[in-house]
Design a protein around this motif. Structure first.
Motif, mmCIF file in Angstrom:
data_model
loop_
_atom_site.group_PDB
_atom_site.id
_atom_site.type_symbol
_atom_site.label_atom_id
_atom_site.label_comp_id
_atom_site.label_asym_id
_atom_site.label_seq_id
_atom_site.Cartn_x
_atom_site.Cartn_y
_atom_site.Cartn_z
ATOM 1 N N GLN A 327 1.472 1.664 -8.206
ATOM 2 C CA GLN A 327 0.926 0.854 -7.115
ATOM 3 C C GLN A 327 1.483 -0.568 -7.162
ATOM 4 O OE1 GLN A 327 -3.412 2.173 -7.989
ATOM 5 N NE2 GLN A 327 -3.445 1.531 -5.853
ATOM 6 N N LEU A 328 1.560 -1.149 -8.352
ATOM 7 C CA LEU A 328 2.070 -2.509 -8.484
ATOM 8 C C LEU A 328 3.564 -2.605 -8.227
ATOM 9 C CD1 LEU A 328 0.125 -3.780 -11.632
ATOM 10 C CD2 LEU A 328 -0.207 -4.517 -9.270
ATOM 11 N N SER A 329 4.252 -1.497 -8.283
ATOM 12 C CA SER A 329 5.697 -1.527 -8.004
ATOM 13 C C SER A 329 5.990 -1.663 -6.514
ATOM 14 C CB SER A 329 6.367 -0.248 -8.542
ATOM 15 O OG SER A 329 5.946 0.897 -7.807
ATOM 16 N N ASP A 330 4.964 -1.491 -5.679
ATOM 17 C CA ASP A 330 5.131 -1.617 -4.227
ATOM 18 C C ASP A 330 4.995 -3.087 -3.823
ATOM 19 O OD1 ASP A 330 5.163 -0.437 -1.431
ATOM 20 O OD2 ASP A 330 3.244 -1.497 -1.410
ATOM 21 N N ALA A 331 6.011 -3.630 -3.181
ATOM 22 C CA ALA A 331 6.059 -5.054 -2.839
ATOM 23 C C ALA A 331 4.928 -5.458 -1.895
ATOM 24 C CB ALA A 331 7.409 -5.399 -2.219
ATOM 25 N N SER A 332 4.605 -4.617 -0.916
ATOM 26 C CA SER A 332 3.551 -4.973 0.041
ATOM 27 C C SER A 332 2.180 -5.002 -0.637
ATOM 28 C CB SER A 332 3.539 -3.983 1.207
ATOM 29 O OG SER A 332 3.301 -2.664 0.751
ATOM 30 N N THR A 333 1.956 -4.100 -1.589
ATOM 31 C CA THR A 333 0.700 -4.097 -2.341
ATOM 32 C C THR A 333 0.578 -5.376 -3.164
ATOM 33 O OG1 THR A 333 0.653 -1.680 -2.476
ATOM 34 C CG2 THR A 333 -0.655 -2.889 -4.100
ATOM 35 N N ARG A 334 1.667 -5.749 -3.834
ATOM 36 C CA ARG A 334 1.647 -6.980 -4.631
ATOM 37 C C ARG A 334 1.396 -8.200 -3.756
ATOM 38 N NH1 ARG A 334 6.448 -4.867 -6.684
ATOM 39 N NH2 ARG A 334 7.649 -6.620 -5.856
ATOM 40 N N LYS A 335 1.998 -8.250 -2.616
ATOM 41 C CA LYS A 335 1.844 -9.396 -1.730
ATOM 42 C C LYS A 335 0.399 -9.543 -1.277
ATOM 43 C CE LYS A 335 3.620 -11.429 2.549
ATOM 44 N NZ LYS A 335 4.586 -11.255 3.690
ATOM 45 N N GLU A 336 -0.243 -8.434 -0.946
ATOM 46 C CA GLU A 336 -1.624 -8.490 -0.466
ATOM 47 C C GLU A 336 -2.581 -8.870 -1.598
ATOM 48 O OE1 GLU A 336 -4.583 -8.468 2.330
ATOM 49 O OE2 GLU A 336 -2.405 -8.351 2.600
ATOM 50 N N LEU A 337 -2.357 -8.329 -2.786
ATOM 51 C CA LEU A 337 -3.209 -8.673 -3.926
ATOM 52 C C LEU A 337 -3.091 -10.157 -4.267
ATOM 53 C CD1 LEU A 337 -2.569 -5.634 -6.304
ATOM 54 C CD2 LEU A 337 -4.710 -6.155 -5.121
ATOM 55 N N ALA A 338 -1.855 -10.654 -4.282
ATOM 56 C CA ALA A 338 -1.631 -12.059 -4.610
ATOM 57 C C ALA A 338 -2.249 -12.979 -3.557
ATOM 58 C CB ALA A 338 -0.138 -12.330 -4.734
#
Length: 361
Positions: A327-338
């Motif tokens: 899940q963390l390897s997905d750029a869009s997921t990381r962007k939303e979490l951050a």
């Protein structure tokens, strides 16, 4: 006006949370009162970080190391009490600042809370069972001010004297302007400029579960072809994993907050300091809660996951951690979490905490 004398009392053994929080406040005090005489009294086995931040410290052996080193319980208690009382008597502070344990680690502070100095308690949220103990409730009125490192004093529960409480928000050891850029942080750490970079941290390293968490994290991140993992080895972690072409172990770096922008994502314990530093630095994170006597890491991690500000990895299993890393390897997921995580912290509460202390001094 004479320079104020301030003692910061930090109980630690397994980690550095109490020391770090008080160091953040001490740095802010020094900015506001450069001539202030500041002394730390601590049981942390990583007390060298206090000197590296520019402060003097008197060291007491920690309770967690007492038995390993062959110190008898009664001998240790007498030693720790004597050192504590003599340090405070000799230094004669204007203000005593205590973190988390208002009566001390084993009630050694109760006799001295009635001395001439003003007393300040840094009151982080605790498990309800601990908060409601008669000893804690009876000790709180001995303090002249309570610094609550949350946005609302209600987070610590009902207080016997709420007018003494000051909610200052999360307390961090670095201000936003002190954080390095992504590129500069990677250069300082000697990390590749490109590629997916994970950070792993599981506290100061004294917890035996830390090694298991690290091993599972290494295995999970190595399934990604472009991922590189940096392990922040706590100062108390003695058995570190061997480094490899995709895994780097970082020893002795303290604090990590100023270089956290180097990382794309993090897998970390859900301790107060670690969580708030990752949110503050805008690093997408998966939190692994550990069992603690005072700190409800499970609730903290669950609340942040429910708010969409982090991922929750509990229970800690190989399959669960592997799915989390994907899940963390997905750029869009990381962007939303951050994005959601960075909104959770409005400012660094260390400055407001220091103002409360200086008003008493």
């Amino acid at each position: 006006m004479a320079a104020p004398r301030i003692v910061f009392y930090a109980v630690n053994g397994l980690g550095l949370g109490h020391v770090t929080r008080l160091l953040a406040i001490a740095r802010a005090v020094r900015r506001q009162a450069p001539r202030a005489e500041i002394l730390f009294l601590t049981s942390s086995e990583a007390d060298g970080v206090i000197y590296r931040e520019g402060f003097a410290a008197v060291k007491i052996p920690s309770k967690s190391i007492r038995q390993q080193c062959g110190l008898g319980k009664s001998t240790y208690f007498k030693l720790a009490q004597s050192v504590t009382w003599n340090v405070l008597s000799a230094f004669n502070p204007d203000v005593l600042v205590v973190d988390t344990y208002p009566s001390g680690s084993f009630e050694e502070l109760i006799p001295v809370l009635g001395w001439r100095q003003k007393n300040v308690f840094v009151f982080r949220e605790q498990r309800e069972a601990t908060f409601l103990t008669p000893l804690l409730q009876a000790t709180l009125p001995l303090y002249d001010a309570l610094i609550v490192p949350h946005d609302d004093i209600a987070q610590v529960g009902p207080l016997p004297e709420p007018h003494k409480a000051h909610a200052v928000g999360p307390i961090l050891i670095r201000d936003k302007k002190e954080l390095l850029s992504r590129s500069a942080a990677r250069q300082v750490l000697g990390l590749p400029e490109d590629g997916l970079l994970f950070y792993a941290s599981f506290g100061g390293g004294g917890d035996p579960e830390s090694r298991r968490a690290l091993d599972l994290t290494i295995a999970a991140t190595q399934t990604l072809p472009d991922a590189h993992l940096l392990i922040g080895a706590g100062p108390l972690l003695r058995d570190t994993p061997p480094p490899s072409s995709k895994v780097q172990v970082l020893h002795g770096r303290y604090p990590m907050l100023d270089v956290l922008p180097a990382f794309d994502a993090a897998i970390a314990a859900a301790g107060y300091n670690t969580v708030h530093e990752l949110l503050y630095a805008g690093v997408a994170s998966a939190l692994v809660p550990f069992g603690r006597v005072l700190d409800d890491q499970h609730r903290r991690a669950r609340d942040l996951a429910d708010a969409g500000a982090s991922l929750l990895c509990a229970p800690l299993t190989e399959a669960g951690l592997r799915e989390t890393v994907v899940q963390l390897s997905d750029a869009s997921t990381r962007k939303e979490l951050a994005k959601r995580g960075s909104k959770m912290i409005k400012h660094n509460g260390a400055t407001a905490a220091a103002k409360t202390i200086m008003a008493l001094a």
